[in-house]
Design a protein around this motif. Structure first.
Motif, PDB file in Angstrom:
ATOM      1  N   SER A   1       8.979  -1.305   8.935  1.00 21.57           N
ATOM      2  CA  SER A   1       9.682  -1.949   7.982  1.00 21.57           C
ATOM      3  C   SER A   1       9.658  -3.316   7.891  1.00 21.57           C
ATOM      4  CB  SER A   1      11.142  -1.524   7.777  1.00 21.57           C
ATOM      5  OG  SER A   1      11.364  -0.110   7.699  1.00 21.57           O
TER       6      SER A   1
ATOM      7  N   HIS B   1       7.050  -4.963   9.508  1.00 21.40           N
ATOM      8  CA  HIS B   1       5.735  -5.065   9.111  1.00 21.40           C
ATOM      9  C   HIS B   1       5.614  -5.174   7.528  1.00 21.40           C
ATOM     10  CE1 HIS B   1       1.224  -5.638   9.436  1.00 21.40           C
ATOM     11  NE2 HIS B   1       1.170  -4.691   8.531  1.00 21.40           N
ATOM     12  N   TYR B   2       5.982  -4.362   7.045  1.00 20.81           N
ATOM     13  CA  TYR B   2       5.926  -4.281   5.519  1.00 20.81           C
ATOM     14  C   TYR B   2       6.916  -5.450   4.899  1.00 20.81           C
ATOM     15  CZ  TYR B   2       5.846  -2.213   0.641  1.00 20.81           C
ATOM     16  OH  TYR B   2       5.420  -2.008  -0.542  1.00 20.81           O
TER      17      TYR B   2
ATOM     18  N   LEU C   1       1.988  -4.349  -5.712  1.00 23.60           N
ATOM     19  CA  LEU C   1       2.855  -4.028  -4.522  1.00 23.60           C
ATOM     20  C   LEU C   1       4.085  -4.590  -4.869  1.00 23.60           C
ATOM     21  CD1 LEU C   1       0.361  -4.040  -1.184  1.00 23.60           C
ATOM     22  CD2 LEU C   1       2.251  -2.081  -2.151  1.00 23.60           C
TER      23      LEU C   1
ATOM     24  N   LEU D   1      -1.724   0.593   0.576  1.00 18.85           N
ATOM     25  CA  LEU D   1      -1.624  -0.166   1.890  1.00 18.85           C
ATOM     26  C   LEU D   1      -2.979  -0.101   2.723  1.00 18.85           C
ATOM     27  CD1 LEU D   1       1.882   1.340   2.749  1.00 18.85           C
ATOM     28  CD2 LEU D   1       1.439  -1.155   2.155  1.00 18.85           C
TER      29      LEU D   1
ATOM     30  N   THR E   1      -1.988  -3.282   9.921  1.00 14.84           N
ATOM     31  CA  THR E   1      -0.834  -2.530  10.380  1.00 14.84           C
ATOM     32  C   THR E   1      -1.179  -1.638  11.585  1.00 14.84           C
ATOM     33  OG1 THR E   1      -0.422  -2.028   7.679  1.00 14.84           O
ATOM     34  CG2 THR E   1       0.527  -0.512   9.370  1.00 14.84           C
TER      35      THR E   1
ATOM     36  N   GLN F   1       2.208   2.582  13.013  1.00 17.82           N
ATOM     37  CA  GLN F   1       2.544   2.595  11.934  1.00 17.82           C
ATOM     38  C   GLN F   1       1.853   2.927  10.863  1.00 17.82           C
ATOM     39  OE1 GLN F   1       4.148  -1.731  11.413  1.00 17.82           O
ATOM     40  NE2 GLN F   1       4.410  -1.548  13.801  1.00 17.82           N
TER      41      GLN F   1
ATOM     42  N   PHE G   1       3.743   5.517   8.189  1.00 15.19           N
ATOM     43  CA  PHE G   1       3.656   5.435   6.851  1.00 15.19           C
ATOM     44  C   PHE G   1       3.016   6.779   6.061  1.00 15.19           C
ATOM     45  CE2 PHE G   1       4.067   0.516   7.179  1.00 15.19           C
ATOM     46  CZ  PHE G   1       5.048   0.415   6.467  1.00 15.19           C
TER      47      PHE G   1
END
Length: 142
Positions: free
Chosen positions: A21, A23-24, A53, A93, A110, A114, A118
């Motif tokens: 979360s 990183h996003y 996005l 992503l 990423t 992760q 995801f």
């Protein structure tokens, strides 16, 4: 008749969820800054990814609060459209990570754990909105 389904996210690794979360969120912050700047030098495809996005996927998931557990089970109501969007987000992503790997963004690609998270997390929305049964997180709880 509602098209919503209950998506069961079983054995969600709390710490990995938090890192993913974060990183996003970093990626979304960078996209916000790019959107506010002169985008003339940014490749068209990256600008389109940023728009897609930030407009459609600004936030994902929910805050797990201050859970002391290493994993939690979550139940989320989601529409069939949410499952379709989750599939689209996985593709986006991956494409964004290509830009991160090519040093076109400040945000790092990423990390592999992760990426796997995801894929599982969003994949559960895809699978379960298509009527498949829930699968628990298969990896480590770190």
């Amino acid at each position: 008749m509602s098209s919503d389904v209950s998506v069961e996210l079983l054995r969600v690794p709390v710490r990995l969820y938090e890192r993913a979360s974060e990183h996003y969120a970093e990626l979304m912050r960078e996209f916000s800054l790019i959107s506010l700047s002169d985008t003339a030098g940014i490749p068209l495809r990256l600008r389109l990814l940023i728009d897609d996005l930030t407009e459609r996927f600004a936030t994902i998931g929910s805050d797990l609060g201050s859970s002391a557990a290493s994993s939690v089970d979550l139940s989320v109501r989601a529409s069939v459209v949410a499952g379709e969007r989750a599939a689209e987000l996985l593709v986006l992503l991956h494409e964004v990570d290509v830009y991160c790997s090519g040093d076109r963004l400040i945000t790092l690609p990423t990390p592999p754990d992760q990426v796997a998270f995801f894929a599982w997390y969003l994949g559960e929305f895809v699978r379960q909105t298509r009527g498949e049964t829930a699968r628990a997180w298969p990896g480590e709880l770190t």
